[in-house]
Design a protein around this motif. Structure first.
Motif, PDB file in Angstrom:
ATOM      1  N   ARG A 453      19.622  36.360  25.393  1.00  0.00           N
ATOM      2  CA  ARG A 453      20.567  35.338  24.944  1.00  0.00           C
ATOM      3  C   ARG A 453      21.984  35.829  25.201  1.00  0.00           C
ATOM      4  O   ARG A 453      22.246  37.028  25.287  1.00  0.00           O
ATOM      5  N   ALA A 454      22.884  34.893  25.355  1.00  0.00           N
ATOM      6  CA  ALA A 454      24.288  35.227  25.606  1.00  0.00           C
ATOM      7  C   ALA A 454      24.897  35.862  24.365  1.00  0.00           C
ATOM      8  O   ALA A 454      24.706  35.373  23.240  1.00  0.00           O
ATOM      9  N   SER A 455      25.632  36.952  24.567  1.00  0.00           N
ATOM     10  CA  SER A 455      26.204  37.664  23.422  1.00  0.00           C
ATOM     11  C   SER A 455      27.733  37.705  23.437  1.00  0.00           C
ATOM     12  O   SER A 455      28.347  37.826  22.375  1.00  0.00           O
ATOM     13  N   ASN A 456      28.354  37.624  24.617  1.00  0.00           N
ATOM     14  CA  ASN A 456      29.808  37.694  24.699  1.00  0.00           C
ATOM     15  C   ASN A 456      30.262  37.205  26.068  1.00  0.00           C
ATOM     16  O   ASN A 456      29.432  36.996  26.959  1.00  0.00           O
ATOM     17  N   VAL A 457      31.581  37.048  26.230  1.00  0.00           N
ATOM     18  CA  VAL A 457      32.104  36.463  27.459  1.00  0.00           C
ATOM     19  C   VAL A 457      33.296  37.273  27.965  1.00  0.00           C
ATOM     20  O   VAL A 457      34.134  37.733  27.176  1.00  0.00           O
ATOM     21  N   ILE A 458      33.346  37.444  29.293  1.00  0.00           N
ATOM     22  CA  ILE A 458      34.493  38.039  29.986  1.00  0.00           C
ATOM     23  C   ILE A 458      35.252  36.920  30.692  1.00  0.00           C
ATOM     24  O   ILE A 458      34.664  36.173  31.486  1.00  0.00           O
ATOM     25  N   TYR A 459      36.542  36.794  30.422  1.00  0.00           N
ATOM     26  CA  TYR A 459      37.403  35.839  31.108  1.00  0.00           C
ATOM     27  C   TYR A 459      38.339  36.612  32.037  1.00  0.00           C
ATOM     28  O   TYR A 459      39.136  37.431  31.576  1.00  0.00           O
ATOM     29  N   THR A 460      38.242  36.359  33.333  1.00  0.00           N
ATOM     30  CA  THR A 460      39.107  37.004  34.315  1.00  0.00           C
ATOM     31  C   THR A 460      40.115  35.978  34.807  1.00  0.00           C
ATOM     32  O   THR A 460      39.748  34.973  35.417  1.00  0.00           O
ATOM     33  N   THR A 461      41.374  36.221  34.508  1.00  0.00           N
ATOM     34  CA  THR A 461      42.406  35.235  34.832  1.00  0.00           C
ATOM     35  C   THR A 461      42.864  35.396  36.276  1.00  0.00           C
ATOM     36  O   THR A 461      42.905  36.517  36.805  1.00  0.00           O
ATOM     37  N   PRO A 462      43.177  34.297  36.958  1.00  0.00           N
ATOM     38  CA  PRO A 462      43.680  34.407  38.331  1.00  0.00           C
ATOM     39  C   PRO A 462      45.077  35.020  38.346  1.00  0.00           C
ATOM     40  O   PRO A 462      45.792  35.017  37.351  1.00  0.00           O
ATOM     41  N   SER A 463      45.453  35.542  39.494  1.00  0.00           N
ATOM     42  CA  SER A 463      46.687  36.308  39.612  1.00  0.00           C
ATOM     43  C   SER A 463      47.925  35.421  39.652  1.00  0.00           C
ATOM     44  O   SER A 463      47.878  34.255  40.046  1.00  0.00           O
ATOM     45  N   VAL A 464      49.039  36.023  39.268  1.00  0.00           N
ATOM     46  CA  VAL A 464      50.338  35.404  39.481  1.00  0.00           C
ATOM     47  C   VAL A 464      50.710  35.511  40.963  1.00  0.00           C
ATOM     48  O   VAL A 464      51.233  34.567  41.550  1.00  0.00           O
ATOM     49  N   THR A 465      50.407  36.659  41.582  1.00  0.00           N
ATOM     50  CA  THR A 465      50.731  36.823  42.998  1.00  0.00           C
ATOM     51  C   THR A 465      49.885  35.906  43.874  1.00  0.00           C
ATOM     52  O   THR A 465      48.779  35.504  43.498  1.00  0.00           O
ATOM     53  N   THR A 466      50.412  35.618  45.049  1.00  0.00           N
ATOM     54  CA  THR A 466      49.710  34.796  46.032  1.00  0.00           C
ATOM     55  C   THR A 466      48.796  35.624  46.932  1.00  0.00           C
ATOM     56  O   THR A 466      48.071  35.061  47.756  1.00  0.00           O
TER      57      THR A 466
END
Length: 626
Positions: A453-466
């Motif tokens: 079962r799912a226990s936790n989540v990782i959120y990876t944010t997109p970069s400010v740089t291009t």
């Protein structure tokens, strides 16, 4: 073979940097191994192909890359043993880099000396062998020394209590997450964006022509300019103002000009971004920075304590307005990590993920628990659990990707699952892409055969740089003010092409996670449902693909229509440790072939073909950043 061996010798010096899109850590993406070995194993296993049989298929146990890497390391160690000095080895590598046209001469001359001391020192360790180093960097199987990879916890895990999603009427706070700014102060409009160096769009590159000319607001092949960074901060200030309560700023401030960097330039780059963050949020929000892999010199180079004190001390000075508790300043100065409260019942743990970075060759000395950070995480989480305090984890490199040593990721996975009722979510950057992944644990932890079962989540944010092929982006999380539980994740960006065309950027909401993936909330169970929805809907998969690159032109030119693309995305979402990615790949392929009427021998060949296609896709189609 004679040509490749010296390339691997040079790679020892350059392991910390992805030179160009074509030269990015492809050794991490070998999903298959030698065809003859594969066929022999089929015969030896009497066609009994199952998940266990394929589990290590991705590891190049005795293939070409592993052998060449070991040969290269041994050659360098022979040079060291023969008393050849650092200067001799550095000159050898520079000549090789230039002669083989791996980079332009000026890049070779600037870059190699930066890595020479580290490489010389690490390969001089009496216990470091070619096989061990090549395993560490991903060419051979890797087993850390003196480690069972089993975490011992101070207290047994209490019974799991499923999280209750906040009411839509709950009072809220807003978290701003920015990462990988990589601002280039000497970016110049009109210059060549495809100059043949790791970073372009600068005056020495000369003018560009047509699509290769750097735009006023930026270029997809270069780092972001100061003008665009300031536009983003101004928009956030105007749109949200004092509604921003918390800022997660997860590292990588300098540009990708790593062959020209100095200690002063690294410190100045972090000071530049620090001053911007202070200017716009310093008086209104609580700010929690984390250290990226580009903060040090050379890139990825973080010697074990006290060897990195120069950068930790500099950052502790820059961040002293926010990290002003003596104990946590000491932690930051020692190992680059710290913890601070947000409010009663809620705290942030900021990790230095360079202690899992397989580009940090200093970890060849100790990759089990460098700087004692894993033990510190356990102690900190246990203290929070004891007082029913909730925690956000923030850091730069996400666990579960090739850049994070897998044995370290496996240990963090144990920690997150042990304290799943304490950790609300994890927030990372580094990949420059917009992605998420889910931790899983046994439904009944006393029964290994029970469903996951799912226990936790990782959120990876997109970069400010291009850099590379990315629209400048940031993310806003809406959270319950009382409990800290996440309610919504909203990603914003500006279309760089339109900004250059119209003469100004327009910042817009790109998407809300719950609406886009048709889920009720952001609990781990709901994010697992999002994966199921994406897996069963081609249109939703394409949405994920577009968001992955922040709606830049790249995904439009390369849509996600192949089995390989789908497998890669789904298994990255399900993998908080990289071995789990391999296991997922083989499990998903088995499921794909489940209803196939062919005999086992034909199925095995089909599976091999799918894995070969995936290997080709990862090495040739997937853009990677560092």
């Amino acid at each position: 073979m004679k040509v490749k061996a010296p390339i691997l010798l040079l790679f020892v010096f350059l392991i910390n940097f992805c030179f160009t899109i074509k030269q990015t850590q492809q050794q991490n993406y070998d999903i298959t191994i030698d065809d003859n070995k594969y066929q022999n194993e089929i015969i030896n296993n009497n066609n009994n192909f199952n998940d266990e049989y394929f589990e290590n298929l991705g590891y190049d146990t005795n293939g070409t890359k592993c052998d060449i890497c070991k040969f290269g390391i041994n050659q360098v160690q022979k040079m060291i043993a023969s008393k050849q000095g650092i200067e001799d080895i550095s000159k050898y590598a520079i000549d090789l880099c230039t002669y083989l046209h791996i980079e332009k001469a000026e890049v070779c001359n600037g870059l190699i000396p930066l890595f020479t001391n580290m490489t010389y020192n690490v390969l001089s360790y009496p216990t470091v062998t070619g096989e061990y180093v090549c395993g560490f960097v991903g060419f051979c199987p890797y087993v850390p020394r003196n480690s069972s990879n089993i975490i011992n916890f101070p207290k047994p895990k209490p019974p799991h209590i499923a999280p209750v999603a906040p009411s839509s009427n709950s009072p809220t706070m807003k978290i701003l997450h920015i990462s990988d700014i990589h601002v280039d102060p000497v970016y110049e409009s009109g210059m060549n964006a495809d100059c043949g160096e790791p970073l372009c769009c600068r005056a020495p590159n000369g003018p560009g022509v047509g699509a290769n000319a750097a735009g006023e607001w930026g270029h997809y092949l270069c780092d972001i300019n100061m003008k665009m960074v300031e536009s983003m901060f101004e928009f956030i200030d105007q749109e949200f103002g004092e509604d921003i309560d918390i800022v997660f700023w997860t590292g990588d401030n300098p540009p990708h000009d790593i062959w020209e960097q100095t200690y002063d330039s690294q410190i100045n780059a972090s000071q530049l971004v620090t001053n911007l963050v202070k200017k716009y949020f310093g008086s209104t929000a609580k700010i929690f920075p984390a250290i990226g892999n580009h903060e040090s010199l050379p890139v990825n180079s973080f010697p074990l304590p006290p060897g990195s004190s120069w950068i930790f001390n500099a950052l502790s000075y820059d961040w002293s307005d926010w990290i002003n508790v003596d104990e946590q300043l000491a932690n930051l100065q020692y190992g680059g990590y710290y913890t601070l409260p947000v409010q009663p019942g809620l705290r942030v743990i900021s990790l230095n993920m360079n202690w899992c970075n397989n580009g940090n060759l200093y970890l060849a000395e100790n990759s089990t628990d460098p700087a004692n950070m894993l033990q510190w995480i356990v102690d900190t989480l246990q203290a929070s659990e004891d007082i029913s305090e909730k925690v956000y984890l923030v850091g730069h490199i996400p666990p579960g990707i090739p850049d994070c040593i897998d044995s370290w990721s496996e240990q963090l996975l144990q920690i997150v699952n042990r304290y799943e009722d304490t950790i609300l979510a994890s927030f990372y950057g580094h990949t420059h892409r917009d992605e998420f992944s889910v931790y899983y644990t046994q439904s009944d932890e006393n029964d290994p055969s029970s469903p996951m079962r799912a226990s936790n989540v990782i959120y990876t944010t997109p970069s400010v740089t291009t850099y590379q092929h990315q629209n400048p982006s940031f993310r806003i999380f809406t959270v319950d003010s009382n409990t800290g539980y996440l309610m919504e994740s909203s990603t914003y960006h500006t279309d760089l092409s339109q900004a250059n065309l119209n003469g100004k950027p327009t910042w817009l909401l790109e998407y809300n996670t719950t609406k886009t993936y048709n889920i009720p909330n952001l609990t781990p169970i709901s994010m697992d449902l999002a994966i199921q929805n994406i897996n069963s809907s081609n249109s939703m998969l394409e949405d994920y693909h577009v968001h992955y690159y922040s709606a830049s032109p790249y995904p439009e030119s390369k849509p996600c229509t192949s089995i390989s693309c789908k497998l890669d995305y789904i298994c990255k979402m399900k993998s908080a440790a990289y071995l789990k990615y391999y296991e997922c790949i083989h499990h998903e392929v088995n499921n794909y072939l489940l209803n196939d009427d062919d005999n086992d021998s034909i199925k095995s060949h089909k599976k091999l073909n799918i894995l070969l296609d995936l290997n080709n896709y990862l090495n040739n189609e997937v853009l990677k950043s560092c």
